[in-house]
Design an enzyme around this catalytic site. Structure first.
Site, short mmCIF file in Angstrom:
data_model
loop_
_atom_site.label_atom_id
_atom_site.label_comp_id
_atom_site.label_asym_id
_atom_site.label_seq_id
_atom_site.Cartn_x
_atom_site.Cartn_y
_atom_site.Cartn_z
N GLU A 300 0.88 -1.23 0.09
CA GLU A 300 -0.01 0.23 0.12
C GLU A 300 0.88 1.21 0.10
O GLU A 300 0.93 1.89 0.92
CB GLU A 300 -0.97 -0.03 1.30
N PRO A 301 1.64 1.53 -1.11
CA PRO A 301 2.44 2.62 -1.02
C PRO A 301 1.74 4.01 -1.20
O PRO A 301 0.86 4.01 -2.08
CB PRO A 301 3.48 2.59 -2.07
N ARG A 303 3.34 7.62 -0.21
CA ARG A 303 4.41 8.66 -0.34
C ARG A 303 5.29 8.27 -1.57
O ARG A 303 5.64 9.22 -2.20
CB ARG A 303 5.18 8.62 0.94
N CYS A 371 0.54 33.07 11.35
CA CYS A 371 0.71 33.53 12.64
C CYS A 371 1.04 32.69 13.59
O CYS A 371 0.37 32.39 14.72
CB CYS A 371 -0.46 34.59 12.96
N1 LLP Z 1 -0.81 1.67 4.76
C1 LLP Z 1 -1.42 1.90 6.02
C2 LLP Z 1 -2.13 1.24 6.94
C3 LLP Z 1 -0.66 3.24 6.58
O1 LLP Z 1 -1.10 3.67 7.73
C4 LLP Z 1 -0.10 4.03 5.76
C5 LLP Z 1 0.35 5.42 6.34
C6 LLP Z 1 0.28 3.79 4.35
C7 LLP Z 1 -0.15 2.36 3.97
C8 LLP Z 1 0.96 4.53 3.24
O2 LLP Z 1 2.32 4.58 3.83
P1 LLP Z 1 3.24 5.28 2.97
O3 LLP Z 1 3.69 4.40 1.67
O4 LLP Z 1 2.79 6.69 2.56
O5 LLP Z 1 4.58 5.45 3.72
N2 LLP Z 1 1.03 12.16 7.51
C9 LLP Z 1 2.56 11.43 7.71
C10 LLP Z 1 2.29 9.93 7.20
C11 LLP Z 1 1.42 9.16 7.90
C12 LLP Z 1 1.36 7.94 7.36
C13 LLP Z 1 0.18 6.96 7.73
N3 LLP Z 1 0.01 5.72 7.39
C14 LLP Z 1 3.72 12.15 7.16
O6 LLP Z 1 3.51 13.32 6.45
O7 LLP Z 1 4.77 11.66 7.04
#
Ligand code: LLP
Length: 447
Positions: A300-301, A303, A371
């Site tokens: 589940e990518p 980012r 602010c």
């Molecule tokens: N699957 C699950 C269950 C997750 O909780 C997440 C991210 C992903 C997939 C996706 O992960 P990624 O591939 O994007 O690393 N707001 C934070 C990131 C929070 C991620 C939460 N879960 C930030 O800006 O760094």
């Protein structure tokens, strides 16, 4: 991939189509970013279609090579936007949604329902009904409260609902405390010692639920490979236990989010291909050792699919030179369009988009317009001499920027555009002042 002239190494964190034109302007998707700011205003989120497509293909082709029975879900939380959902569906990705709102966008874009996976640690009754009555692919069950709700609602609607069980693997990894999820002291998932209770419930009472597999997510923005491999050991260990004790064979192994990305030149994450290869080999070997059928591999990518394709363009305004101290350059956005620096101390790279060929001359701090003292986008960065009206481009803002944005200080959210082959189109319109009060009401007592 990036094939930048050596003098443009500062573009290495930028989208793959980034280059300079002969005016010294940053080009993305063959569009002059300075012209884009004139046409669409600032701040402006820009998404480069070619980079998103290439990232999607990096995941799908490397997984097809090493692990044919696999499915990539786009983690919608990174950037939940109709156009991007459409793109993900066109590339036959699945989607990981975490709310009724994200699910609504997926259904509204006619996303392939079988490939919608619904996550979340506190899904409401309404959200679960919404998911079940729309017969989406999987619900990823997080806790006992949800397990019972799922059974009740599935029964009321006379459905058999396919579920994954989210497990807390108890794995530590190196990332910001707020984006770690797999450690034991986490709000997410069932602890391994409670798995028997889940399986007994499913055997005795959960007749409308069909267990398809296990899920775990160790955290986000991780550069090490070990946590990804350790989680496989744990999930497959539980799969073996489940087969031996309950005679249930797991069909899907969902290993959670994708790899980290390079926000800074010095960041060195593993490549998608390497991650896919090592993950696949690990599952294949472990299944062989444990005599388990190979499950479908799900990841589940978020980012790493969308992050690098995005930049934000800001216009500079006031400056402040602290006597014997920092030089602050303020831009027309900040913590409301990018809350990551103030929330996680996240670091970013930037360039002056209208002065790409100019020598770097001064160390400045790029401050937001909100602010709040902590509203600093980048501390101490070496850039060419900046004058009011220059355009700052910050890279890697495609993920967790728009999706985490707010109207703090009542500033309308910026527009988001998609660029490709010299063309640009709005995918999310800039908010207006009227949008800010569209939901406000004056109570009768004040009229
Ligand atoms: N699957 C699950 C269950 C997750 O909780 C997440 C991210 C992903 C997939 C996706 O992960 P990624 O591939 O994007 O690393 N707001 C934070 C990131 C929070 C991620 C939460 N879960 C930030 O800006 O760094």
């Amino acid at each position: 991939m990036h094939s930048l002239p050596s003098n443009l190494t500062q573009l290495s964190t930028f989208p793959q189509t980034s280059k300079a034109n002969d005016k010294g302007h940053l080009m993305i998707g063959n569009c002059d970013t300075i012209e884009l700011t004139k046409q669409y205003g600032t701040p402006l989120y820009v998404i480069d279609l070619e980079t998103v497509k290439n990232k999607i293909l990096e995941y799908t082709t490397s997984l097809k090579r090493y692990y044919p029975d696999s499915l990539v879900l786009y983690a919608a939380k990174a950037f939940a936007c109709t156009a991007i959902f459409k793109l993900a569906n066109q590339f036959n990705l699945g989607i990981d949604v975490v709310s009724g709102g994200e699910l609504f966008i997926a259904l509204n874009t006619h996303f392939n329902k079988e490939k919608i996976y619904f996550h979340g640690n506190n899904k409401s009754e309404e959200e679960i009904k919404y998911a079940i009555t729309n017969s989406i692919g999987r619900i990823v069950c997080d806790n006992f409260y949800e397990l019972e709700l799922l059974q009740t609602i599935a029964k009321e609607n006379n459905k058999i609902v396919d579920i994954l069980i989210r497990l807390t693997p108890g794995i530590e990894c190196h990332t910001h405390e707020y984006i770690k999820t797999g450690h034991l002291d986490s709000k997410f998932g069932f602890d391994l010692e409670h798995l028997d209770n889940v399986l007994e419930y499913l055997t005795k009472s959960g007749k409308n639920l069909s267990l398809k597999g296990y899920h775990a997510h160790v955290g986000s923005q991780i550069f090490e490979l070990e946590p990804y491999l350790d989680v496989i050991d744990i999930l497959l260990g539980q799969a073996l236990y489940t087969k031996q004790k309950y005679n249930i064979e797991i069909q899907e192994l969902d290993v959670g989010g994708g790899i980290g990305i390079s926000y800074l030149n010095s960041d060195d994450p593993i490549s998608i291909d390497n991650w896919a290869k090592l993950t696949s080999e690990k599952i294949q070997k472990k299944c062989k050792d444990l005599n388990l059928k190979l499950p479908r591999l799900i990841c589940e990518p978020g980012r790493s699919l969308i992050g690098t394709s995005g930049i934000t363009l800001y216009k500079t305004g006031s400056t402040k030179q602290v006597p014997n101290g920092r030089r602050f350059i303020s831009v027309d956005g900040g913590m409301a369009d990018n809350p990551r620096p103030i929330t996680y101390k996240a670091e970013y790279s930037a360039i002056v988009a209208n002065k790409i060929n100019k020598p770097e001359q001064e160390v400045v701090t790029i401050a937001g317009r909100y602010c709040e003292t902590g509203d600093i986008l980048i501390k101490d960065i070496l850039l060419p001499k900046i004058l009011p009206g220059d355009i700052i481009a910050i890279s890697n803002t495609g993920a967790y920027n728009y999706s985490m944005s707010s109207n703090y200080n009542m500033v309308p959210r910026p527009a988001c555009i998609l660029v490709n082959n010299g063309q640009s189109e709005v995918i999310i319109e800039r908010e207006t002042y009227s949008d800010l009060i569209a939901k406000h009401k004056i109570p009768s007592i004040l009229i």
